[in-house]
Design an enzyme around this catalytic site. Structure first.
Site, PDB file in Angstrom:
ATOM      1  N   ASP A  31      33.612   1.297  10.731  1.00 30.67           N
ATOM      2  CA  ASP A  31      34.291   0.003  10.868  1.00 30.67           C
ATOM      3  C   ASP A  31      35.498  -0.031   9.951  1.00 30.67           C
ATOM      4  OD1 ASP A  31      35.071  -2.567  11.320  1.00 30.67           O
ATOM      5  OD2 ASP A  31      33.399  -3.503  10.250  1.00 30.67           O
ATOM      6  N   ASP A  82      39.025  -2.745   4.841  1.00 34.21           N
ATOM      7  CA  ASP A  82      38.842  -1.920   6.031  1.00 34.21           C
ATOM      8  C   ASP A  82      39.853  -0.787   6.142  1.00 34.21           C
ATOM      9  OD1 ASP A  82      36.478  -2.988   7.510  1.00 34.21           O
ATOM     10  OD2 ASP A  82      37.621  -4.841   7.405  1.00 34.21           O
ATOM     11  N   LYS A 110      27.694 -10.330   4.750  1.00 32.22           N
ATOM     12  CA  LYS A 110      29.037 -10.238   4.167  1.00 32.22           C
ATOM     13  C   LYS A 110      29.106 -11.112   2.923  1.00 32.22           C
ATOM     14  CE  LYS A 110      33.816 -10.579   5.696  1.00 32.22           C
ATOM     15  NZ  LYS A 110      34.700 -10.176   6.781  1.00 32.22           N
ATOM     16  N   GLU A 156      24.750  -8.404  10.471  1.00 31.06           N
ATOM     17  CA  GLU A 156      25.647  -7.869   9.431  1.00 31.06           C
ATOM     18  C   GLU A 156      25.962  -8.928   8.388  1.00 31.06           C
ATOM     19  OE1 GLU A 156      29.270  -6.275  11.031  1.00 31.06           O
ATOM     20  OE2 GLU A 156      30.006  -5.614   9.072  1.00 31.06           O
TER      21      GLU A 156
HETATM   22  C1  RNT Z   1      33.841  -8.092   9.591  1.00 31.67           C
HETATM   23  C2  RNT Z   1      32.776  -7.129   9.939  1.00 31.67           C
HETATM   24  C3  RNT Z   1      32.703  -6.757  11.390  1.00 31.67           C
HETATM   25  C4  RNT Z   1      34.054  -6.484  12.021  1.00 31.67           C
HETATM   26  C5  RNT Z   1      33.984  -5.920  13.414  1.00 31.67           C
HETATM   27  C6  RNT Z   1      35.306  -5.971  14.114  1.00 31.67           C
HETATM   28  O1  RNT Z   1      34.006  -8.256   8.251  1.00 31.67           O
HETATM   29  O2  RNT Z   1      32.887  -5.987   9.157  1.00 31.67           O
HETATM   30  O3  RNT Z   1      31.837  -5.681  11.542  1.00 31.67           O
HETATM   31  O4  RNT Z   1      34.819  -5.639  11.229  1.00 31.67           O
HETATM   32  O5  RNT Z   1      32.997  -6.535  14.128  1.00 31.67           O
HETATM   33 ZN    ZN Z   2      31.536  -4.380   9.661  1.00 36.09          ZN
END
Ligand code: RNT
Ligand code: ZN
Length: 408
Positions: free
Chosen positions: A327, A297, A228, A226
């Protein structure tokens, strides 16, 4: 005939006039899994320590009462949320939601047995499981670095954790006969001006190569990484950026990309990116979220971007190649309701996508009639989707529009 059936009949006819088969759409909707994340229930605290602080540059803001204080309470709340969510569901777990039998188990010592109760739970509820390594909220992530750390001991600790998480993912998939997606998100980055952006990325490549070196049965587990843009405390530099992981998955082909809707510049959208991955035959994990001004979020709403994401998946023929996961974590409202609202909205958006008259839209576009394309797209917005949704909830034996009355 009840109101719901009557209304569905009306909707069915209305959609049929546009060439849309509502029964077919509902069959696909029912069987397309949405992975509901467990961590909205308790603000990402987990079972290691019910007073643990959330670290790693993510934050659940708000002070709503009712956060579970025991594992039993957590499961009871989760049950209540899942009872409100229609359609094929997977539960997305984090490594911190383990059963340690009352004795502390280090993150680099977790085993499938610590998660066996979740397999029982999933079997009982007839749902699948997904998994997430927890590379945060831990003393060894306090430096702001894990898999890309310059400290070999720190790297080794997290590598062991990640490898064990993959094994747990494979165990989930094998036990449940449904592939588990094991996601790896790391916090690594710097708050301020960063001089050497290259070395941590080189270290991360080496770590990931080792993490994914052991091939697992692809029927049971697939790994995702993932990306970011920034985190709290890593505003200036994130090692695992979008470009980094996009290149990693393309070159190494040992894992897939995870796109989180909150992890991009504010006007950059996941919906615009999806087709580029699908065009290369890649699979994608989604973290459907709602970023309000930043990676906040918020609970997923039935908003333009969520609708656009689902429309892209369906329009690109990406169902089955795009794993839809949620998420978000909002601690300012009832947490059970928050999970239900977000999950129901994600599925409503998927329904809207399945009810899109792609045939008519495509022929307008291909024939160069862009006026008709716009006209039709706009007309779609007032089609009676709500009637189809109510019918879906009823056939799924899940509450309809008044679900929230029993919650708050
Ligand atoms: C963090 C990511 C990740 C978390 C979770 C809890 O910025 O989005 O996916 O939100 O793993
Ligand atoms: Zn995430």
């Amino acid at each position: 005939m009840g109101n719901i059936e009557r209304n569905y009949g009306i909707a069915k006819e209305t959609y049929a006039a546009l060439g849309v088969d509502t029964d077919g759409a509902l069959a696909t909707l029912k069987h397309t899994p949405i992975s509901v994340h467990c961590w909205q229930i308790d603000d990402v605290t987990g079972f290691e320590d019910f007073d643990a602080a959330l670290t790693g540059g993510i934050a659940a803001t708000g002070n709503a009462p009712g956060k579970p204080k025991t594992k039993g309470e957590f499961i009871e709340h989760l049950d209540r949320a899942l009872n409100l969510i229609p359609g094929a569901t997977k539960l997305s777990l984090h490594a911190i939601y383990l059963d340690d039998g009352g004795k502390k188990v280090a993150r680099d010592a977790i085993e499938p047995s610590h998660f066996a109760f979740w397999v029982d739970y999933a079997k009982k509820r007839e749902i699948g499981l997904d998994f997430n390594a927890t590379y945060f909220s831990h003393p060894l992530s306090d430096s702001g670095f894990t898999l890309a750390s310059g400290d070999a001991k720190v790297r080794a600790f997290w590598l062991e954790h990640g490898k064990r998480c993959r094994a747990i993912g494979e165990y989930f998939g094998r036990e449940l006969g449904q592939k588990c997606v094991t996601n790896h998100w790391i916090i690594d980055g710097y708050k301020d001006f960063t001089v050497d952006k290259l070395a941590p990325r080189e270290r991360l490549i080496a770590s990931l190569d080792e993490l994914f070196a052991k091939p697992l049965d692809s029927r049971h587990n697939v790994d995702a990484v993932e990306s970011k843009l920034f985190g709290l405390g890593s505003e200036s530099y994130v090692v695992g950026s979008h470009e980094f992981y996009t290149n990693y998955v393309a070159y190494k082909k040992n894992c897939i990309i995870c796109l989180d809707a909150g992890h991009f510049h504010p006007t950059e959208t996941v919906s615009a990116k999806l087709s580029s991955y699908l065009a290369f035959g890649q699979e994608v994990l989604l973290h459907v979220s709602r970023p309000v001004r930043w990676d906040s979020d918020h609970v997923v709403a039935l908003d333009d971007e969520t609708l656009a994401i689902m429309r892209e998946i369906v329009g690109c023929g990406g169902l089955g190649r795009v794993y839809i996961g949620l998420d978000f974590f909002d601690a300012s409202i009832n947490r059970i309701a928050a999970l239900a609202i977000g999950a129901r909205n994600a599925r409503k958006a998927l329904l809207a996508a399945l009810l899109t008259p792609f045939g008519a839209l495509r022929s307008a576009e291909e024939g160069g009639d862009l006026t008709q394309r716009l006209a039709l797209l706009e007309e779609c917005k007032t089609m009676p989707m709500g009637f189809v949704w109510d019918y879906f909830c009823e056939t799924e034996n899940k509450p309809g529009a008044d679900w929230y009355k029993g919650i708050i």
